[in-house]
Design a protein around this motif. Structure first.
Motif, PDB file in Angstrom:
ATOM      1  N   TYR A 180     -13.078  13.118   5.167  1.00 53.14           N
ATOM      2  CA  TYR A 180     -12.645  11.937   5.924  1.00 53.14           C
ATOM      3  C   TYR A 180     -13.499  10.724   5.556  1.00 53.14           C
ATOM      4  O   TYR A 180     -13.000   9.601   5.485  1.00 53.14           O
ATOM      5  N   GLU A 183     -12.101   9.119   2.544  1.00 53.60           N
ATOM      6  CA  GLU A 183     -10.915   8.340   2.898  1.00 53.60           C
ATOM      7  C   GLU A 183     -11.300   6.979   3.481  1.00 53.60           C
ATOM      8  O   GLU A 183     -10.713   5.942   3.138  1.00 53.60           O
ATOM      9  N   ARG A 186     -12.641   4.560   0.789  1.00 55.10           N
ATOM     10  CA  ARG A 186     -11.535   3.917   0.064  1.00 55.10           C
ATOM     11  C   ARG A 186     -10.913   2.798   0.909  1.00 55.10           C
ATOM     12  O   ARG A 186     -10.572   1.719   0.403  1.00 55.10           O
TER      13      ARG A 186
END
Length: 337
Positions: A180, A183, A186
């Protein structure tokens, strides 16, 4: 019957107050009472008899720093001074970063005691929007920690929490957090430009229901506990207030999508911001996702500390919630995917 440990703390507070003459107490055992304790601080109510009626203060003892600061209590004192004109935060009176007395942790401060109860999301969310608007309108103190790119800064902080204890036993949860985290990292690169147009503000960053005080007689509210305040996007507070890991920490409440929309609209109105609602909701959602990472990373780190014997402060309810959140981590992440 009062415990020996409690009586030792009362005695230490009494000796300190008598030495520094912050307040004068006739009967310490009657005028000093335990108020509350968090993960890094404990608070005592000091009641003083004055000519025009009793006055109450909060004596706050610091034990550690979430921000990794050596001068944590001085930092919080500086935050409170910067916000004193908001009218929705406790007034700070005195600070001593080095008590030089056993039993008073890593520093103490004396501030205003505010009467009331914790916030109830169903009834008090409009008052919370007003409080945020008042806080975020205050001049920025540039001596405070700055998180100009809140997503990236929180991702970095979270990574430090995840890797703090290499021998952490919860390997599955660690991998979920790392995935996570990738993620969110990003997301930080994609969203950096989105936050540049909105001025930085002083934000609390820990806005659970028990950090609000609501006076039922007047309906007025305050935001207390400023140990982790930073200069950052206003949406760090808004997202933190709305994310389920915050609302479920002390209650069983979750905001619906409509409830979130109503809250953000109320905040924009109270703050007088020239920003369309869709943009504000998008920035709020970005911060919700990011704050979920921080919340779970902190729980992961705190689980390790709670299962050791050398932690200064422990709270059984907090540990129960930590275990619940770590057990439900996949569900929390899936809801924000």
């Amino acid at each position: 019957m009062l415990s020996i440990e409690f009586m030792d703390t009362i005695e230490a507070i009494t000796t300190f107050l008598e030495t520094r003459k912050w307040v004068v107490l006739d009967d310490p055992e009657e005028h000093i009472s335990f108020l509350a304790a968090g993960e890094y601080n404990e608070n005592y109510r000091i009641t003083v008899n004055e000519i025009y009626g009793d006055a109450s203060h909060v004596f706050r003892i610091n034990h550690d720093s979430q921000l990794g600061l050596e001068d944590q209590i001085e930092y919080e004192f500086a935050v409170l001074r910067a916000l004193v004109r908001s009218g929705v935060t406790p007034r700070p009176f005195y600070c001593e970063p080095d008590p030089k007395l056993d039993g008073l942790g890593k520093g103490v401060l004396l501030m205003e005691y505010l009467p009331g109860r914790p916030l109830q999301y169903e009834n008090d969310w409009r008052e919370a929007a007003r409080i945020f608007a008042k806080v975020h309108s205050q001049p920025v103190d540039h001596s405070l920690i700055v998180q100009a790119n809140p997503i990236l800064d929180i991702a970095r902080e979270s990574e430090g929490l995840i890797h703090r204890y290499p021998d952490h036993p919860m390997t599955k949860q660690k991998q979920l957090l790392l995935d996570y985290h990738a993620e969110i990292t990003r997301l930080a690169e994609e969203a950096a430009e989105d936050f540049r147009g909105d001025p930085l503000v002083i934000a609390n960053t820990e806005v659970n229901s028990h950090n609000f005080i609501i006076d039922d007689e007047t309906g007025r509210g305050w935001l207390v506990d400023w140990e982790k305040a930073v200069v950052t996007s206003r949406f760090q507070d808004i997202g933190h207030f709305l994310v389920p890991t915050t609302t479920l920490w002390k209650t069983d409440f979750r905001f619906t999508d409509e409830g979130k929309k109503n809250f953000v609209a109320a905040y924009l109105d109270e703050a007088g911001l020239d920003m369309d609602l869709d943009t504000a909701l998008r920035l709020t959602d970005l911060m919700e996702r990011t704050i979920l990472l921080r919340a779970m990373s902190w729980c992961f780190m705190a689980y390790y500390e709670y299962t050791r014997d050398d932690r200064a402060l422990k709270n059984a309810d907090t540990f129960a919630r930590i275990e619940q959140y770590l057990g439900d981590m996949e569900c929390f992440f899936a809801q924000k995917a």
